[in-house]
Motif scaffolding. Structure first.
Motif, PDB file in Angstrom:
ATOM      1  N   GLU A 256      -6.794   2.360   3.977  1.00  0.00           N
ATOM      2  CA  GLU A 256      -7.098   1.477   2.859  1.00  0.00           C
ATOM      3  C   GLU A 256      -5.991   0.429   2.667  1.00  0.00           C
ATOM      4  OE1 GLU A 256      -7.650   1.884  -1.878  1.00  0.00           O
ATOM      5  OE2 GLU A 256      -8.631   3.393  -0.642  1.00  0.00           O
ATOM      6  N   LYS A 257      -4.740   0.831   2.864  1.00  0.00           N
ATOM      7  CA  LYS A 257      -3.638  -0.114   2.710  1.00  0.00           C
ATOM      8  C   LYS A 257      -3.739  -1.230   3.741  1.00  0.00           C
ATOM      9  CE  LYS A 257       1.333  -0.555   2.345  1.00  0.00           C
ATOM     10  NZ  LYS A 257       2.625   0.093   2.298  1.00  0.00           N
TER      11      LYS A 257
ATOM     12  N   GLN B 166      -6.443  -2.397   5.110  1.00  0.00           N
ATOM     13  CA  GLN B 166      -7.532  -3.278   4.693  1.00  0.00           C
ATOM     14  C   GLN B 166      -7.088  -4.214   3.575  1.00  0.00           C
ATOM     15  OE1 GLN B 166     -11.085  -1.235   3.531  1.00  0.00           O
ATOM     16  NE2 GLN B 166     -12.249  -3.106   3.247  1.00  0.00           N
ATOM     17  N   ASP B 167      -6.322  -3.711   2.611  1.00  0.00           N
ATOM     18  CA  ASP B 167      -5.823  -4.546   1.516  1.00  0.00           C
ATOM     19  C   ASP B 167      -4.877  -5.626   2.026  1.00  0.00           C
ATOM     20  OD1 ASP B 167      -7.265  -3.013  -0.282  1.00  0.00           O
ATOM     21  OD2 ASP B 167      -5.540  -1.766  -0.832  1.00  0.00           O
TER      22      ASP B 167
ATOM     23  N   SER C  47       4.801  -6.003   0.098  1.00  0.00           N
ATOM     24  CA  SER C  47       3.972  -4.823   0.318  1.00  0.00           C
ATOM     25  C   SER C  47       4.761  -3.686   0.953  1.00  0.00           C
ATOM     26  CB  SER C  47       2.775  -5.170   1.206  1.00  0.00           C
ATOM     27  OG  SER C  47       1.964  -6.125   0.564  1.00  0.00           O
TER      28      SER C  47
END
Length: 85
Positions: free
Chosen positions: A1-2, A4-5, A65
């Motif tokens: 998920e990270k 994709q973000d 990030s």
């Protein structure tokens, strides 16, 4: 998920500077992205500047990030871009 973000943030940044993501590939466990500026219908006189500003913005996003070890390469000039190029 990270992942994709992060990719979404990169994609939004490239589009903000009116570039196009040409390729996203993985090599030796590292993600590589090729963004292109100056392709019709988004060609501008300052596409080189847009590419540099976009790259710097992406590096800032990656740093915020928590991604370390990211690198950036920029080249300018004419390129043949077609179905196979």
């Amino acid at each position: 998920e990270k992942l994709q973000d992060i990719f979404l943030m990169i994609q939004e940044t490239v589009f903000r500077y009116e570039g196009v993501i040409n390729k996203l590939f993985f090599d030796k466990g590292k993600a590589n992205l090729l963004a292109v500026f100056g392709l019709p219908p988004f060609a501008h006189d300052d596409d080189a500047k847009r590419g540099v500003l976009c790259g710097l913005s992406i590096m800032g996003l990656l740093s915020k990030s928590g991604i370390e070890g990211a690198s950036l390469g920029i080249t300018t000039g004419l390129a043949f871009c077609g179905v196979l190029g």
